[in-house]
Design a protein around this motif. Structure first.
Motif, short mmCIF file in Angstrom:
data_model
loop_
_atom_site.label_atom_id
_atom_site.label_comp_id
_atom_site.label_asym_id
_atom_site.label_seq_id
_atom_site.Cartn_x
_atom_site.Cartn_y
_atom_site.Cartn_z
N LEU A 16 4.28 5.54 -5.48
CA LEU A 16 4.47 5.46 -6.87
C LEU A 16 3.47 6.50 -7.53
O LEU A 16 3.47 7.05 -8.62
CB LEU A 16 4.18 4.13 -7.51
CG LEU A 16 5.49 3.30 -7.28
CD1 LEU A 16 5.00 2.00 -7.54
CD2 LEU A 16 6.75 3.77 -8.16
N VAL A 17 2.09 6.50 -6.93
CA VAL A 17 0.97 7.06 -7.76
C VAL A 17 1.08 8.65 -7.52
O VAL A 17 1.23 9.36 -8.01
CB VAL A 17 -0.27 6.63 -7.20
CG1 VAL A 17 -1.52 7.65 -7.59
CG2 VAL A 17 -0.72 5.34 -7.72
N THR A 18 1.74 8.87 -6.26
CA THR A 18 1.97 10.42 -5.66
C THR A 18 3.20 10.98 -6.74
O THR A 18 3.09 12.12 -7.24
CB THR A 18 2.45 10.49 -4.39
OG1 THR A 18 1.23 9.83 -3.73
CG2 THR A 18 2.85 11.95 -4.02
N GLU A 58 -2.38 -0.51 -13.69
CA GLU A 58 -3.05 -1.60 -13.32
C GLU A 58 -2.17 -2.27 -12.10
O GLU A 58 -2.91 -2.73 -11.18
CB GLU A 58 -2.91 -2.70 -14.36
CG GLU A 58 -3.87 -2.30 -15.47
CD GLU A 58 -3.78 -3.70 -16.59
OE1 GLU A 58 -2.81 -4.44 -16.40
OE2 GLU A 58 -4.41 -3.47 -17.59
N ARG A 59 -1.25 -1.72 -12.01
CA ARG A 59 -0.13 -2.43 -10.82
C ARG A 59 0.05 -1.48 -9.70
O ARG A 59 0.11 -1.79 -8.62
CB ARG A 59 1.03 -2.94 -11.52
CG ARG A 59 1.01 -4.06 -12.55
CD ARG A 59 2.25 -4.45 -13.04
NE ARG A 59 2.45 -5.46 -13.92
CZ ARG A 59 1.93 -5.49 -15.11
NH1 ARG A 59 1.19 -4.46 -15.69
NH2 ARG A 59 1.83 -6.61 -15.67
N VAL A 60 -0.38 -0.14 -9.87
CA VAL A 60 -0.10 0.81 -8.83
C VAL A 60 -1.05 1.54 -8.61
O VAL A 60 -1.38 2.12 -7.53
CB VAL A 60 1.15 2.00 -9.06
CG1 VAL A 60 2.39 1.29 -9.51
CG2 VAL A 60 0.78 2.89 -10.39
N GLY A 61 -2.40 1.36 -9.21
CA GLY A 61 -3.65 2.29 -8.80
C GLY A 61 -4.43 1.49 -7.85
O GLY A 61 -4.41 0.26 -7.47
N ALA A 99 0.90 -1.12 0.09
CA ALA A 99 -0.02 -0.11 -0.24
C ALA A 99 0.82 1.21 -0.05
O ALA A 99 0.62 2.23 -0.71
CB ALA A 99 -0.86 0.07 1.25
N ARG A 100 1.98 1.21 0.83
CA ARG A 100 2.75 2.32 0.81
C ARG A 100 3.47 2.50 -0.61
O ARG A 100 3.77 3.91 -0.92
CB ARG A 100 3.89 2.43 2.01
CG ARG A 100 3.26 2.49 3.38
CD ARG A 100 3.94 2.45 4.55
NE ARG A 100 3.43 2.44 5.80
CZ ARG A 100 3.96 2.02 6.77
NH1 ARG A 100 4.76 1.11 7.04
NH2 ARG A 100 3.14 1.83 7.92
N ALA A 101 4.02 1.45 -1.12
CA ALA A 101 4.67 1.63 -2.48
C ALA A 101 3.65 2.06 -3.37
O ALA A 101 4.13 3.00 -4.16
CB ALA A 101 5.33 0.10 -2.69
N ARG A 102 2.40 1.83 -3.32
CA ARG A 102 1.63 2.37 -4.35
C ARG A 102 1.35 3.69 -4.21
O ARG A 102 1.24 4.65 -5.01
CB ARG A 102 0.19 1.64 -4.31
CG ARG A 102 0.02 0.15 -4.97
CD ARG A 102 -1.11 -0.37 -4.63
NE ARG A 102 -1.70 -1.60 -5.21
CZ ARG A 102 -2.33 -2.59 -4.84
NH1 ARG A 102 -3.08 -2.60 -3.82
NH2 ARG A 102 -2.31 -3.76 -5.30
N GLU A 103 1.13 3.96 -2.91
CA GLU A 103 0.96 5.49 -2.69
C GLU A 103 2.02 6.35 -3.00
O GLU A 103 1.89 7.12 -3.64
CB GLU A 103 0.55 5.61 -1.22
CG GLU A 103 -0.50 5.47 -0.65
CD GLU A 103 -0.61 5.18 0.79
OE1 GLU A 103 0.36 5.95 1.52
OE2 GLU A 103 -1.53 4.70 1.40
#
Length: 199
Positions: A182-184, A196-199, A176-180
């Motif tokens: 990357l998206v930020t 698809e992998r980070v959203g 979850a932290r990695a996704r946040e």
């Protein structure tokens, strides 16, 4: 080694692959040479990607080879209590950790996201993908590792927790932290394939 394009495999396909790879590992542990060859063929792309993400593409071939050398020594004692892919990536993780310890104090070269640049070079989103690869490398090792296992290699959270030797909740938190992050960092510019992998 050339990185093969990422393919999305559903949970049923992943479970079938895990069962087949585990069966091959058990046969290879009993001395079945063709099973060993098929085991390596089916698992090598995941092992290579995993070590490349952790240690860089320049070291990935050697680390993949070291992983299989250790695995072949250990196959006779593999009992199938976990999937063979989880077992193998646990070995790969140790190989990378040993290489990092061995290389401490040596001059380090910066990570080059050529695996992603090659994959994206012909697409309109190449610049964004390379930028995302750079951001991805800035993630802490534990977050990057959890993200690779679950989002790129298709491991379940439970399997990733087994590979990393932590609780399942820890893996969920790291992903979850990695996704946040990357998206930020990439915002709305994240292309569909990566989204698809980070959203």
């Amino acid at each position: 080694m050339t990185v093969r394009p990422l393919k999305r495999v559903g949970p049923a396909g992943r479970a079938e692959l895990d069962a087949r790879v585990t069966e091959l590992a058990l046969l290879a542990g009993d001395g079945d040479r063709p099973a060993l060859g098929e085991f390596i063929r089916l698992t090598q792309p995941d092992v290579w990607r995993f070590v490349a993400h952790l240690a860089g593409t320049a070291a990935a071939d050697d680390l993949t080879q070291d992983t299989y050398l250790r695995a072949m020594d250990s196959l006779p004692s593999f009992e199938g209590r976990s999937t063979a892919r989880s077992w193998l990536l646990t070995i790969a993780r140790r190989v990378v950790a040993d290489a990092v310890r061995r290389d401490l104090g040596r001059p380090q070269t910066p990570y080059s996201p050529d695996w992603l640049a090659e994959h994206a070079a012909s697409g309109p989103d190449a610049t964004v993908l390379v930028e995302a690869a750079h951001v991805f490398q800035t993630l802490g090792t534990e977050r990057r590792e959890a993200f690779i296992l679950t989002q790129l290699l298709g491991f379940t959270y439970e399997q990733a927790a087994e590979v990393c030797g932590v609780r399942i909740g820890t893996i969920r938190s790291r992903v979850a932290r990695a996704r946040e992050e990357l998206v930020t960092a990439c915002g709305d510019a994240v292309p569909n394939e990566l989204a698809e992998r980070v959203g």
